[in-house]
Structure formats: C-alpha cells, structure tokens
Scaffold this active site. Structure first.
Site, short mmCIF file in Angstrom:
data_model
loop_
_atom_site.label_atom_id
_atom_site.label_comp_id
_atom_site.label_asym_id
_atom_site.label_seq_id
_atom_site.Cartn_x
_atom_site.Cartn_y
_atom_site.Cartn_z
N ASP A 1 0.04 72.89 -25.43
CA ASP A 1 0.84 72.10 -24.49
C ASP A 1 1.36 73.06 -23.42
OD1 ASP A 1 2.67 70.67 -23.04
OD2 ASP A 1 3.74 69.85 -24.76
N PHE B 1 9.01 70.64 -27.68
CA PHE B 1 9.31 69.56 -26.75
C PHE B 1 8.01 69.13 -26.09
CE2 PHE B 1 10.13 67.51 -22.76
CZ PHE B 1 11.13 66.61 -23.10
N LYS C 1 3.53 68.56 -14.91
CA LYS C 1 4.54 69.17 -14.03
C LYS C 1 3.94 69.73 -12.73
CE LYS C 1 8.30 69.45 -17.22
NZ LYS C 1 8.21 69.62 -18.67
C1 LIG Z 1 8.19 68.49 -19.64
C2 LIG Z 1 7.28 68.69 -20.78
C3 LIG Z 1 6.52 67.62 -21.30
C4 LIG Z 1 6.71 66.20 -20.86
O1 LIG Z 1 6.46 65.99 -19.52
P1 LIG Z 1 7.03 64.65 -18.81
O2 LIG Z 1 6.32 64.66 -17.48
O3 LIG Z 1 8.49 64.81 -18.68
O4 LIG Z 1 6.65 63.51 -19.66
C5 LIG Z 1 5.61 67.91 -22.30
N1 LIG Z 1 5.47 69.15 -22.78
C6 LIG Z 1 6.18 70.20 -22.31
C7 LIG Z 1 5.96 71.55 -22.88
C8 LIG Z 1 7.13 69.99 -21.31
O5 LIG Z 1 7.87 71.02 -20.88
#
Ligand SMILES: *Cc1c(COP(=O)(O)O)cnc(C)c1O
Length: 424
Positions: A231, A146, A260
């Site tokens: 990520d 994700f 985040k």
């Molecule tokens: C939440 C998330 C994203 C995307 O972040 P947004 O601010 O919602 O666009 C990307 N990578 C990971 C691992 C995430 O948990």
C-alpha cells in the site's frame, strides 16, 4: 437573527460547524488559495504547507503545467465512463506500468477504493489460483495499518476509534505486529492469500520499519505462495525519496496500490497495479467504478507521472528529506522524543508531558507553518516535493520559535491538554 437575538454567524467555519459532520478537527483558519508550497487564508496570511493534503499535493499547489493539462482536458472530454474507450486511458496506464515495472493497472479514484480492489483481486486469486476453498481466503495486515475508511478496511484496523460502533465487520483478516518478519511467517496458514503492508506507516505516526523488513516479507510471501500487496498510497510517487518506497530494499510487490499524489493534487486518482496473472482475476462485469479512469483523471495522472520523472522529484525528496531530518534532529529539547522518517515523510514525536502535538501544530500555524498532528503525539512534516532548501529553513526556524516556548520541564495539569496553545 435567531429567536434569542444572537447574531447568526455566516463565516465559513461557522457554516461548517452548523451544517457539516464533525468528523475532522481542522486548525482554526480558513484557506482560500494556494501556489507552490504556500497557502493563503481569508485574512491574506501566507503559510508554508508542510502537510500537502496528507501527501496528495506532491507537485505543489496550482502547478501551471498540470493546471493547463486539467483545463485543456476538461474542455475536451472529462468523463465518459468505461462503457467506452477514451484516448487518454491507455497512455496513462502504459506510463504508470512503465514507471512502476508492473504489468497492468486498474484505475480507481480514492486510495480506499484501490485498496478494496487489491483485496478483491487477492481473494479471488486465492480461490481461483492458490486453491483456497471458496470464501475462505484470508489476508494478513499489520498492526497500526491505515488503508482508508470503508467498512472492510476498518475491519482490519487496530485503531479502536476507526472501528467503534461501525461493526459488523468484514471477516477474513489477521493482524501481525508491524516490522516483525518472523511474526508474519508464523501467521501464514494454508488459507492465507495475501499480506497487505505499508513500506512506511504514515497515519500510524510515520513509523519506519527495521531495515530489511520489506525484503524479508517479500521472501516469506514468495516461499508460502502469498501475494505481497504494497500500500503505497502515501509513500509512493517520490514521497520517501524513491519513486516507490519498496525500491529502498529492491522489493517488487505482486500488487501495488497508488493514490494521493497520483491525482497531482487536483483530482482523486488511484490505481491498483498487479502482475498479469493477478489482474486476470478481473473479467468484464467483475468490478468497476463510474469515475475510475475517466479522461480527465487519466490526463492529469499521466502528466503527474511525466513531471515526477522529468523534475527528478524522488531524488529531490531524498535530498530535501535528509536536510529536514538533520535540521529537526539538531534541535535539543527534552520535549522531542524522536524524529524519524524517509524522504519528505517525516514525523517528530513529542512527549505529551511537555506539549500536545495539537498545541504544537496550532502554534506552528501562528508562526506561518501548516502541519497536522497524528495520534496526539506526532507532528507530521510532509511538504510538497518541490520544496526548496530555503523553505525548509523557514519551517525549521518556525519549529525553533515554537520549541523555545515549550517548557524544558515536564508539566502536569490541564494547560497543555489537547487543543491548548503553547503560550506565546
Ligand atoms: C490515505 C491512505 C489511504 C486511503 O486513501 P483515501 O484516498 O483517503 O481513501 C490508503 N492507504 C494509505 C497508506 C493512505 O495513507
């Protein structure tokens, strides 16, 4: 009144239902206030926040120092665009690079934007440095990944629902099983520019890969001249018990994506961090964002990083995470398939023959604990990193009370279908 004489309901949930897009299915309660690890709804009921906005609220709600930074900076200079220098951006980037041991940082707003930035950097590096023919660069991602919701990002999602109807998709991605280093090596070809991976898959249901996976991926990428993109939008900044989840295995990625918690639960703040030679792919005009790196975001982000280190929140997440995992693992109930996680990123997988995770979360809400199901079967526990032992005890007590109401024999029929309550 409508023409049918039915009263028009103007409570916030009804207004949302009438005027919003139905792209979320929130728990049936309306929040108005937060402080620390707690949230309050419109009826004045207090909840323990075991969700922290998908890990964005690591410092707790309404953190007084962070609020002060926000207020002060908002009153001085909030947004000026990167057409101009601000006095806040440089110090923020310097602190971010020092904390993560990366050379350079490119600030964006949301996680998805920062991931897109990483993909662009990796492709251009592939073409300009690795010598892949222009437009041929490929990026490998892991099954269950994700990384956000843009069209390019859902192009490599393996979740049918994230893609259905949204094509045509961006080409150039390959998928390998998560946690399988041999499969990664086998998938690398001459046009592979990068491997994008989450150290722990959050949205997939808190999936922790086998020990040594990241280290092996690091070694394989280096050997094949492939960039390793971590990520850490969800796992980064203390969440898993280290400042970066990569540090559990001593891994230094070539590109690192943060988001985040970087906005301290106050603003969307994200960043791509990279080595000098990779960040050199961006020249004036190549890439940008109106709000990325704005003074308000930079001030709040810098304060968040300072507090993360000063208050040893990674160590705290490590200790509290162990305590939470232990507490959840102590429950003996046939409905629990597995409890897993790292630091304060914990998932409790339920057997759907016993109870749906949604029903479990609704019952937890009635017990004063907020969480959210992921993938129908996993209950996520990811509280603010400032949570205290007694507050974890309170969450565990609530879980125990809900578990007491879950039958110890598998059920069939509709009673426990998605959305149904665990009977009180
Ligand atoms: C939440 C998330 C994203 C995307 O972040 P947004 O601010 O919602 O666009 C990307 N990578 C990971 C691992 C995430 O948990």
């Amino acid at each position: 009144m409508t023409s049918s004489n039915r009263p028009v309901r103007n409570d916030p949930i009804s207004l949302e239902a009438r005027h919003g897009a139905a792209n979320y299915l929130p728990l049936p309660m309306t929040l108005t206030r937060g402080a620390g690890v707690h949230l309050w709804d419109t009826d004045g009921r207090r909840y323990l926040d075991m969700m922290s906005a998908y890990s964005a609220v690591s410092f707790g709600h309404a953190h007084p120092e962070l609020l002060e930074v926000l207020r002060e900076q908002a009153g001085r200079l909030a947004v000026c665009s990167r057409a101009f220098h601000s006095d806040r951006l440089g110090p923020f980037l310097a602190r971010l690079c020092a904390l993560t041991a990366m050379d350079r940082a490119l600030p964006m707003n949301t996680g998805a934007e920062a991931v897109e930035t990483a993909l662009k950097a990796a492709r251009k590096w592939g073409h300009e440095v690795k010598g892949i023919a222009d437009g041929r660069a490929r990026i490998i991602a892991a099954k269950g990944n994700f990384a956000g919701r843009t069209i390019s990002i859902v192009s490599f999602s393996t979740e049918a629902q994230y893609r259905d109807g949204f094509g045509p998709f961006t080409p150039g991605f390959d998928i390998v099983p998560y946690g399988d280093a041999d499969a990664l090596e086998a998938a690398i070809g001459p046009d592979t520019a990068a491997f994008l991976v989450e150290p722990v898959q959050g949205e997939a249901g808190i999936i922790v890969p086998p020990d040594g996976y990241l280290k092996a991926a690091r070694e394989i990428c280096a050997r094949h001249d492939v960039l390793l993109i971590a990520d850490e939008v969800q796992t980064g900044l203390g969440r898993t018990g280290r400042v970066l989840a990569c540090q559990h295995e001593g891994v230094e990625p070539d590109l690192l994506v943060l988001g985040k918690a970087l906005g301290a639960g106050l603003l969307p703040v994200s960043a791509l961090l990279a080595r000098d030679d990779v960040m050199a792919m961006f020249r004036p005009g190549d890439h940008g964002s109106t709000f990325g790196g704005n003074p308000l975001a930079a001030a709040v982000g810098e304060a968040a990083l300072r507090i993360l280190v000063r208050d040893r929140l990674a160590e705290r997440a490590d200790a509290m995470g162990r305590y939470l995992l232990e507490g959840l693992r102590a429950f003996e109930h046939p409905a629990i398939a597995e409890v897993r996680g790292k630091g304060l990123l914990v998932g409790m997988e339920l057997r759907s023959e016993f109870v749906a995770a949604r029903a479990f979360c609704e019952s937890l809400m009635q017990e004063g604990v907020l969480s959210k199901e992921t993938h129908g079967t996993v209950v996520r526990f990811a509280p603010p990193l400032v949570i205290a032992r007694e507050e974890i005890d309170a969450a565990l007590d609530a879980v125990a009370r809900v578990l007491d109401r879950v039958p110890r024999l598998p059920r069939t029929g509709t009673q426990f279908d998605r959305g149904a309550m665990v009977p009180a």
